[in-house]
Design an enzyme around this catalytic site. Structure first.
Site, PDB file in Angstrom:
ATOM      1  N   CYS A   1     -23.561  15.457  -9.118  1.00 62.54           N
ATOM      2  CA  CYS A   1     -23.048  15.470  -7.757  1.00 62.54           C
ATOM      3  C   CYS A   1     -23.878  14.607  -6.799  1.00 62.54           C
ATOM      4  CB  CYS A   1     -22.962  16.896  -7.233  1.00 62.54           C
ATOM      5  SG  CYS A   1     -21.925  17.983  -8.246  1.00 62.54           S
TER       6      CYS A   1
ATOM      7  N   HIS B   1     -21.856  16.133   0.449  1.00 58.07           N
ATOM      8  CA  HIS B   1     -21.225  16.479  -0.822  1.00 58.07           C
ATOM      9  C   HIS B   1     -20.356  17.704  -0.593  1.00 58.07           C
ATOM     10  CE1 HIS B   1     -20.468  17.667  -4.847  1.00 58.07           C
ATOM     11  NE2 HIS B   1     -21.404  18.598  -4.898  1.00 58.07           N
TER      12      HIS B   1
ATOM     13  N   ASN C   1     -14.705  20.539  -5.411  1.00 52.22           N
ATOM     14  CA  ASN C   1     -15.915  19.778  -5.697  1.00 52.22           C
ATOM     15  C   ASN C   1     -15.579  18.682  -6.695  1.00 52.22           C
ATOM     16  OD1 ASN C   1     -18.397  18.798  -6.494  1.00 52.22           O
ATOM     17  ND2 ASN C   1     -19.347  20.811  -6.781  1.00 52.22           N
TER      18      ASN C   1
END
EC number: 2.3.1.180
Length: 324
Positions: A114, A251, A281
Site C-alpha cells: 500500500c 492511502h 482499499n
C-alpha cells in the site's frame, strides 16, 4: 538557485466495471452493510473481471493520464509500476504497460504494497532530478481480489481493484516551496512488523500466490502513529506547516485511519480527499486513484500543495509533498 523539479503534467485512473456493494457479502459471510460501513467507511468496491489483469488496469489508467497530459506514449522515458499483484513472477508488469502505450526507455515494478506509490514517486523524483529520465509515468495498479480469502470477513470486505497513474516531467524550479512539482519525500520500513500484514505464499515459500492475512487492530495502531509522524517529518523538512497544505491525499485503507491521521497531522477533514467509500482499499493504486478523482472533479487545482501518505505490509510507509 535553479533546480530540476519533477512536475505533474497529467493523471488518470481506471476502475473495473463490476461494482460490489457491501450487501453482496452477506450471502456468504456473517457480516452486514452496517458492520462494514461502521468499521471501515467502505460502501462498495470494484473487482476485475475474469481474465482482466493488473496490466490491463494499469494500461487503461496510463492511457487516461497520457490523454490528460496531452502527450503520446513515445514521450515517456520510464514506466514505474507499484503493485503487489503483478501479472506474473516475471517479466515485470511495467514492461507490459510500456509496450502497450508505445513508450521507449525502460520499465520496472516496485513492491511496497500500500506504500508502493510513495516508493515509486520517490524513485521517479530521484531519476528526474539526476537526469536519468525526463518524463516518467508512475502507475499504481492492483487486482487484490485475486489474493483474498473469501471466508475471512476481516479482510475480504476491505479491498478492491483499480489503477491510478501520474506523469511527471523534469522542469526548472527556483528551489523554494512555491515551485510546482515534488517538494519532498520521506520513506520508512520495518521488517520486524512483517506478521501484521502479509500474504501466506510466494515463489520461494509455497510456490503459489497465497492469501492476504492481517492483524487489523495492530495495523490500525501502527498506521495512525507512523503516518502522522512521517507527514510531520516531510513537512518539517520542507519548512512548512499543516496550514500550508491545501489537500491531504491519503492511502484509502479505512475511514477511521484517515480521520485519525488527519487529526494528528493537524488537517480538518474538509481538506482531505476521501474515496474509500466507493473504491475500498486498492493498495498501491489508492493514492493516484484518489488524486485523479480529485483533479477530475475540480477539487485539486493548479498550484495546490498536496500531502500524500500511505502505509502497507512490510511494514513500509512514506509521505510526499507535491505542488500541483
Amino acid at each position: 538557485m535553479t533546480e530540476t523539479r519533477a512536475v505533474a503534467i497529467g493523471c488518470g485512473h481506471y476502475l473495473p466495471q463490476r461494482v460490489v456493494e457491501n450487501e453482496e457479502f452477506t450471502a456468504t459471510l456473517d457480516t452486514s452493510d452496517e458492520w462494514i460501513r461502521a468499521r471501515t467507511g467502505i460502501e462498495r468496491r470494484h473487482f476485475a473481471a475474469d481474465g482482466e489483469l493488473t496490466s490491463d488496469l494499469g494500461i487503461a489508467a496510463a492511457r487516461a493520464a497520457l490523454k490528460n497530459a496531452e502527450i503520446g506514449g513515445e514521450e515517456i522515458d520510464a514506466v514505474i509500476l507499484a503493485t503487489a499483484t503483478p501479472d506474473a513472477t516475471f517479466p515485470s508488469t511495467a514492461t507490459q504497460i510500456q509496450h502497450a502505450i508505445g513508450a521507449g526507455g525502460f520499465a520496472f515494478d516496485i513492491q511496497a504494497v500500500c506504500a508502493g506509490f510513495m516508493y515509486a514517486l520517490a524513485t521517479a523524483d530521484a531519476m528526474i532530478r539526476t537526469g536519468q529520465a525526463r518524463t516518467v509515468l508512475v502507475v499504481g495498479a492492483e487486482t487484490f481480489s485475486r489474493i483474498l480469502d473469501w471466508t475471512d470477513r476481516r479482510t475480504c470486505v476491505l479491498f478492491g481493484d483499480g489503477a491510478g497513474a501520474l506523469i511527471l516531467r523534469g522542469e526548472p524550479g527556483g528551489g523554494g516551496i512555491e515551485d510546482r512539482g515534488v517538494l519532498g519525500v520521506k520513506l520508512r520500513s520495518d521488517g520486524a512488523q512483517r506478521d501484521l500484514l502479509y500474504v501466506d505464499g510466494g515463489p520461494s515459500t509455497t510456490g503459489d500466490a497465497g492469501k492476504l492475512r492481517m492483524l487489523g487492530q495492530e495495523v490500525f495502531k501502527h498506521a495512525v502513529v507512523k503516518l502522522a509522524d512521517i507527514a510531520h517529518q516531510v513537512m518539517e523538512a520542507a519548512e512548512i506547516g499543516a496550514d500550508d497544505i491545501d489537500w491531504m491525499v491519503p492511502h484509502q485503507a479505512n475511514l477511521r485511519i484517515i480521520a485519525r491521521t488527519a487529526l494528528k497531522t493537524g488537517l480538518p477533514m474538509e481538506r482531505v480527499v476521501v474515496t474509500v467509500q466507493d473504491h475500498g482499499n486498492t493498495s498501491a493504486a489508492s493514492i493516484p486513484l484518489a488524486l485523479s478523482v480529485a483533479v477530475g472533479d475540480g477539487r485539486v487545482k493548479r498550484g495546490d500543495l498536496l500531502l500524500m501518505e500511505g502505509i502497507g505490509g512490510g511494514l513500509a510507509w512514506g509521505a510526499a509533498l507535491l505542488r500541483w
